[in-house]
Design a protein around this motif. Structure first.
Motif, PDB file in Angstrom:
ATOM      1  N   PRO A  23       0.838  -1.209   0.000  1.00 20.84           N
ATOM      2  CA  PRO A  23       0.000   0.000   0.000  1.00 20.84           C
ATOM      3  C   PRO A  23       0.871   1.257   0.000  1.00 20.84           C
ATOM      4  N   GLU A  24       0.366   2.313  -0.590  1.00 18.80           N
ATOM      5  CA  GLU A  24       1.099   3.576  -0.693  1.00 18.80           C
ATOM      6  C   GLU A  24       1.557   4.074   0.680  1.00 18.80           C
ATOM      7  N   GLN A  25       0.715   3.939   1.690  1.00 18.74           N
ATOM      8  CA  GLN A  25       1.063   4.373   3.051  1.00 18.74           C
ATOM      9  C   GLN A  25       2.325   3.679   3.546  1.00 18.74           C
ATOM     10  N   ARG A  49       4.708   2.252   1.676  1.00 14.80           N
ATOM     11  CA  ARG A  49       5.856   2.712   0.878  1.00 14.80           C
ATOM     12  C   ARG A  49       6.329   4.084   1.347  1.00 14.80           C
ATOM     13  N   GLN A  50       5.387   4.967   1.650  1.00 12.20           N
ATOM     14  CA  GLN A  50       5.761   6.301   2.123  1.00 12.20           C
ATOM     15  C   GLN A  50       6.460   6.228   3.482  1.00 12.20           C
ATOM     16  N   ALA A  51       5.984   5.349   4.337  1.00  7.81           N
ATOM     17  CA  ALA A  51       6.624   5.191   5.646  1.00  7.81           C
ATOM     18  C   ALA A  51       8.053   4.666   5.501  1.00  7.81           C
ATOM     19  N   LEU A  52       8.287   3.854   4.468  1.00  9.14           N
ATOM     20  CA  LEU A  52       9.633   3.330   4.222  1.00  9.14           C
ATOM     21  C   LEU A  52      10.515   4.351   3.497  1.00  9.14           C
ATOM     22  N   ARG A  53       9.872   5.366   2.918  1.00 16.49           N
ATOM     23  CA  ARG A  53      10.557   6.408   2.149  1.00 16.49           C
ATOM     24  C   ARG A  53      11.323   5.842   0.965  1.00 16.49           C
ATOM     25  N   VAL A  54      10.657   4.946   0.244  1.00 24.75           N
ATOM     26  CA  VAL A  54      11.254   4.374  -0.961  1.00 24.75           C
ATOM     27  C   VAL A  54      10.389   4.676  -2.166  1.00 24.75           C
TER      28      VAL A  54
END
Length: 117
Positions: free
Chosen positions: A108-110, A112-117
């Motif tokens: 999920p986009e959330q 991926r954003q939390a991983l900053r990738v």
């Protein structure tokens, strides 16, 4: 190629986490709680399991005798790559990179954003 080198390479990926799969005596490497690689032993040989598209998985098996369908995972998507075969080291790194990217794209986009990738 050896397990420790591959594990180190996998763990350098953003968000990578290692867990043990006792039933298969394997080290699973996950991102966002989804496995992208597994280091294990198959038929007494050290091996790496990686994910790919079904088409690529089949193509790799046809091209390399050291790449076979994964015994414990979905055979359409997962290949076992024997570490003691003739594949160059660069091929292992490429397979890990591709598997990691495939799993990332499915998160999920959330996440991926939390991983900053």
């Amino acid at each position: 190629m050896n397990n420790s080198t591959l594990l180190e390479y996998c763990m350098a990926k953003p968000g990578a986490e290692q867990s043990e799969q006792n039933q298969w005596q394997a080290s699973q490497i996950k991102v966002g709680d989804v496995m992208f690689a597994m280091l294990c032993e198959v038929e007494g040989r050290q091996a790496l399991a990686v994910k790919s598209s079904p088409e690529l998985a089949e193509s790799l098996r046809e091209q390399h005798s050291d790449i076979v369908p994964c015994e414990h995972l979905n055979k359409a998507h997962w290949n076992t790559v024997f570490l003691d075969g003739n594949l160059p080291d660069s091929q292992f790194y490429h397979l890990i990179d591709s598997s990691y990217q495939l799993v990332l794209e499915g998160l999920p986009e959330q996440v991926r954003q939390a991983l900053r990738v």
